[in-house]
Design an enzyme around this catalytic site. Structure first.
Site, PDB file in Angstrom:
ATOM      1  N   SER A   1      -7.482  -6.133   8.885  1.00 37.19           N
ATOM      2  CA  SER A   1      -6.353  -5.222   8.766  1.00 37.19           C
ATOM      3  C   SER A   1      -5.617  -5.162  10.097  1.00 37.19           C
ATOM      4  CB  SER A   1      -6.916  -3.857   8.373  1.00 37.19           C
ATOM      5  OG  SER A   1      -6.190  -2.823   8.954  1.00 37.19           O
TER       6      SER A   1
ATOM      7  N   ASP B   1      -6.448   7.418  12.605  1.00 41.67           N
ATOM      8  CA  ASP B   1      -5.022   7.641  12.417  1.00 41.67           C
ATOM      9  C   ASP B   1      -4.718   8.859  11.564  1.00 41.67           C
ATOM     10  OD1 ASP B   1      -4.115   5.675  14.084  1.00 41.67           O
ATOM     11  OD2 ASP B   1      -4.225   4.122  12.550  1.00 41.67           O
TER      12      ASP B   1
ATOM     13  N   ARG C   1       1.387   7.271  16.845  1.00 41.27           N
ATOM     14  CA  ARG C   1       1.257   8.211  15.746  1.00 41.27           C
ATOM     15  C   ARG C   1       2.009   9.520  15.944  1.00 41.27           C
ATOM     16  NH1 ARG C   1       0.751   4.053  12.942  1.00 41.27           N
ATOM     17  NH2 ARG C   1      -1.353   3.238  12.580  1.00 41.27           N
TER      18      ARG C   1
ATOM     19  N   ASP D   1       0.815  -1.217   0.000  1.00 42.60           N
ATOM     20  CA  ASP D   1       0.000   0.000   0.000  1.00 42.60           C
ATOM     21  C   ASP D   1       0.847   1.265   0.000  1.00 42.60           C
ATOM     22  OD1 ASP D   1      -2.075  -1.777   0.060  1.00 42.60           O
ATOM     23  OD2 ASP D   1      -3.016  -0.966   1.860  1.00 42.60           O
TER      24      ASP D   1
END
Lengths: 407, 407, 407, 407
Positions: C181, C127, C98, C16
């Site tokens: 995921s 996110d 993050r 990705d």
């Protein structure tokens, strides 16, 4: 509690604490150290020394100190960083003075080898709690003597008798009962009791001692500018001043314009409600100004969190928990929020009211570029608001869909 | 979003919303329903009807309503039970009106089969958020049209051009830019923008429209008595009045005495700071009075909890979350606290200031018997205070012992 | 937003982000800098370098860094000082990683003269918000590119087509859709989507990747001792270890005993609810141990305040406001509370559960002398409790008297 | 306090409360009414009747009641709606039983014309506070007698002597000191004191009485489904049950699987820390299940507010303020939040752990349509996220611009 051998007394030099002094000597047969502090209450301190000497206190056991700068710098200012108001209105003028007095009592006890401290607060009020919690927090082994809770001098007559028997001089106006009781320091004057005990009845004019009646204040407004650094007021009309001087000057402005009167019924920590008349002239101006400088220098998220923490912070101070880990935690958060609270506020003072009318700062977060009604040259894209609203609304729409489904 | 077929527009009858009306017709080719509400903004509503007719709206699509009583009873009063002030000062006069307007827009949309609503708020402000969050919370499928975020009429010149091209009458004084922008309802008048955009500069005198200058207010104070029931003001000087009438009368008292002016920089929900001049004459008196009656009728524990919840409650209203589960939760707690907030407050109004000077209630928790400086006949045992302090101090003493051990 | 010239991409080396890399080159024609960080996700980083080179990234534009120690020391540990749990249960494993990634993206942008950063988070999740709020907080002028919100590669087929057209190698198992995921770092592994989308249905066993099934865990409990200093875990069974090593070892203990599984439906900041399976083996042990050491070293007042602040603190981290003034304020308060949170906790690990069974500290506030059922030699005077209760009860009695009066 | 004439004693029938019974008769010469309640502590009540008769209590003065349903319905369930945990962990099993006992004591006092109540809690613990605050809140004039704070029976020997002198039968195992002290009701069993006084030392296995050791629990997990209505558990595996039966059955599941053990050091309201072993088998399952059903039926805003209020709510119950206006306020908010907390949760029980693995509801707010990784048919526009983030970031960017300006 075993009998104390040496006790440090918070001593004003007045009749009541003189009686306590003598009572400590006679009741416990202990050595007494007197501590008299200038916190800006507006009384001469030297007469307290003479009176203490007269009552047999050794010269080396008499402590008289000017604590005004420390009071404002280390107690009043940190508290005002929080915009602290108890029950929405009270600026905590009495509450904030107690921990400093206790701190010095404990330090003097340690310096003089005393094993006890004593204070003149009654058993119905908050001050006993504030004195004693602070004392225990600073010295877990200290003995605390609160004569008003212990002795049998439970009426004015008995007190006067005791004074006379013990050759304590009695000022003429102290023979009878005062029509109300007063506490004062650089931050405020509070009055309570007797003529004020019916909360339905207006306080008589003569109760107010620290401010002119708004009706008698100047007919012209006056403008002042207060400069702040990291949340503390540091200059007035461009003149840098130290902390005590700042409050002293603001008090004078407030006094003159009749600012800072409060007639309040409040919930005491010991469980009952009481009615007090508070005069906080400089503090009332300071609160308004501090809010003013925060409004342009402080982030919204920080401000809202601080506003939310404030009531608990004020309650802690009111209840006597200045020296506590949770007050320390809140102070750390509050102080962190003040790093950029630097700049100047312009206030209008008039007939009882202090109102912010202008504010500016090198650290301002106000962005005319963003807020303008005029063309903002792309600083803000109004279309962003659509997405902002859509996602803020999503959970509300999901709720509404559920309601619809259930109908 | 597919094109709307029928849209309910919050329509004031003024130039801007008339342009919106026409723009909706031309841009979307959709049927327009107008909704004009009297929230106490002080304008005639019938001219809005004529203007709407002139712009081609069908008579059955014109809704004109007097919402003043509902506004005060169901929105202002519940909010004042909380003593809500945003960022410590703002009484939320604009914020509290928006949900009611949205509620009626949605109800009218449902009644007329409209699939969309439209409002005249810009993309930079809070009002768009308040209108739209309320709309979505009440109807998850509604379309919301916010012309100011969509169209290209981005300057005064373009707006006037559009109006002229579309035969929309333009009042003389609307050709140029207003020196500031105004919003008004029964609770307040707010002014912002243009001449007010520099927060360092005093607001010009002419900005204030709702109150006399304190300097011009009567030289004699005036006293009023406000009666409360379960937290809401219900009578004035002994006369029972309904909710809207109460606020109307308090506004008149406030106006006359110059009460309720606020010059504020605030943090908008959309992220920037803005400066506003607020005049909330009646609301400012009401807040003071409500605090006054709470002070004798409300338990300390309940009051402190409410004070602590208030900033979040105020933030919710400011941000547009009136119709949200968390506002409902807070309201339930607040309303619970008001069950006995019943009684009377006496206030002094003078030159910009409203101050409580007396309060009484059949539900008073103030006990002269307990608080008195006089003999209390055993109501309170001062010796209890010793144990109270000792146990409150225990954890502080254990902390101090640890410190000592570590030294 | 004008087109970016040079962009720093958070690059995993996977399919990705490789597609994103290529898309940035083709869509914007801009130079790409890749940043690949080891946060303990358990993947080799060197393949990312080779892949980046293969996709035409200049060697000097490839940043690969081991951030594990910084991650635990400066992000995970401060957060665990708060015992932070979002919605009562979630240990914020993804949320806390993050801000660190964004911080390095911004630093690398400044070092390389890039004017933009890009990330691979979708437009539905939290996110994107966390990456971008952190980026903007650290550099107000940065451009942020979120390809998933912009491009038209909206299906697996289109992505694979794009990859094939652009010579991006595709691992066999990446051709089809993954059944769920995954995000992983040293603190946790989260799984969501696809087979997990029905919250009524148990997560399949194969979803759990980080911990053994409790049923397969050892049949004998294991005991460990964790040492703390100022709120942070610093030793395990007496061995001092650094922050990353501590969490690595705790993860191994947790994995082996099946500890730290959570099946949760949570409210996302963007407005919808989502269901996730979280595995936080070491973190779950750490939380239990931290609570354990706090229980003897932390004052009650401090602890209760911290517990009360925690939900807002957790929400801030979850929502992406790590770099915000209000998080700084809360952190200051929390860190202040940890000054004496030093000592050792003994835990029992068994079949999915970590439970404190012993704790000791030089800074303990637990006083056997005070609490004992045996004779306490006067440490505590039980009679004090009478006054303590009497005054705590006073306001309740005044309320009850009012009720009685009203009957 | 004048001497009591008639006193209602919370009477278990055990040795200690029998001694109190006799002591009240001899010390105060007053008539004694006994009240023995079944709160699910697992003891026969009839022996208490016989013993009371034997000690000279008139039959009409003996009250024996089964309060289990009321206990769970009106105390335990409302508390669990809040997910209340004191100091993050304790489920308040003892705390929540005290107000109900006091309520019945006061009601019986009113029914029998008694002027006092008495309890067997010591002067060091929380229970005295809980009993007495509740009593005073319900009857402001009641006298409360706490023999452990008053008498001189300060050692086991003196107690046994007193019992022997007064013909109170002494069970063999009650002659010596118990190795620890126990309190039990339908919600939990707590153990403290003696062998548990060193918090560094593991609790001996024999302390646990209410749950099997996890090591001895079944090797196979068991799954159950709990149905909720408005926040309360109402069915188990599809069978509707009343409140007490629900907790009874959950207790049996918990017992069997070793669920709900807690080894805790906690901060008592009276100021010291104490260590307790709690077993709350059914309650631990219930908390997990309640969190589970809330996760899909409760709005994020409501949940976060509730989480934030919880610590204060738990503290109020722990400290004995069940009957207080602030608990009522919080309960009103909490109950409001539970209106749609209706649905079913599936849990896995295994070796000490209860874990939610599935949940469903007609009132679910979880929208697969919105959250799906698949095509969502336009339910959510990912582009909205850009504006959402941009405006959430605006204040952070303004802060960053200030920082940049200042560099």
């Amino acid at each position: 509690m075993s009998a104390p051998k040496k006790v440090v007394l918070a001593y004003s030099g007045g009749l009541d604490t003189s009686i306590i002094l003598k009572w400590l000597q006679t009741e416990y047969g202990c050595e007494v150290v007197t501590f008299t502090a200038d916190l800006g209450q507006g009384e001469e301190l030297e007469p307290a020394r003479e009176k203490a000497l007269m009552l047999g206190i050794k010269p080396e056991n008499i402590y008289i100190e000017d604590l005004r700068e420390e009071f404002v710098r280390d107690y009043v200012n940190p508290m005002f960083r929080a915009n602290a108001q108890y029950e929405g209105l009270y600026l905590l003028g009495t509450s904030i003075a107690r921990p400093l007095i206790s701190k010095r009592l404990i330090e003097i006890a340690e310096a003089t080898g005393a094993d006890a401290v004593a204070h003149g607060a009654t058993g119905k009020g908050n001050d006993q709690v504030r004195f004693e919690l602070a004392a225990y927090a600073l010295n877990p082994d200290i003995k605390v003597i609160a004569p008003w809770r212990e002795w049998d001098l439970t009426s004015r007559t008995k007190l006067i008798d005791f004074a006379e028997k013990n050759q304590i001089p009695i000022a003429k106006d102290k023979r009878g009962e005062a029509p109300f009781s007063v506490d004062a320091n650089l931050l405020h004057t509070s009055s309570e009791g007797k003529v004020l005990e019916d909360p339905a009845v207006d306080a008589p004019d003569y109760v107010y001692q620290r401010t002119v009646h708004p009706e008698d204040a100047p007919n012209e407004p006056e403008y002042i500018e207060i400069g702040f650094e990291k949340g503390d007021a540091v200059s007035i009309n461009g003149q840098a001043v130290n902390a005590a001087e700042m409050l002293t000057q603001l008090n004078e402005y407030g006094r003159k314009h009749g600012i800072g009167r409060l007639d309040l019924v409040e919930g005491r920590f010991v469980g009952m409600k009481s009615r007090g008349i508070y005069e906080t002239p400089g503090g009332t101006i300071l609160l308004e100004a501090h809010r003013g400088i925060e409004s342009i220098t402080m982030d919204r998220g920080a401000m809202h969190l601080k506003d939310q923490l404030m009531p608990q912070y004020a309650e802690l101070i009111y209840n006597g928990f200045w020296f506590s880990p949770e007050r320390d935690m809140l102070q750390a958060a509050i102080d962190k929020s003040q790093e950029y609270v630097t700049g100047t506020v312009r206030l209008k003072l008039y007939k009882g009211l202090a109102r912010t009318v202008g504010r500016w700062s090198d650290y301002s977060l106000y962005s005319e570029e963003h807020v303008t009604f005029e063309d903002d040259a792309g600083a803000y894209d109004q279309k962003d608001a659509a997405g902002f609203i859509k996602l803020n609304a999503l959970r509300l729409r999901l709720l509404a869909m559920r309601d619809k489904r259930q109908r």
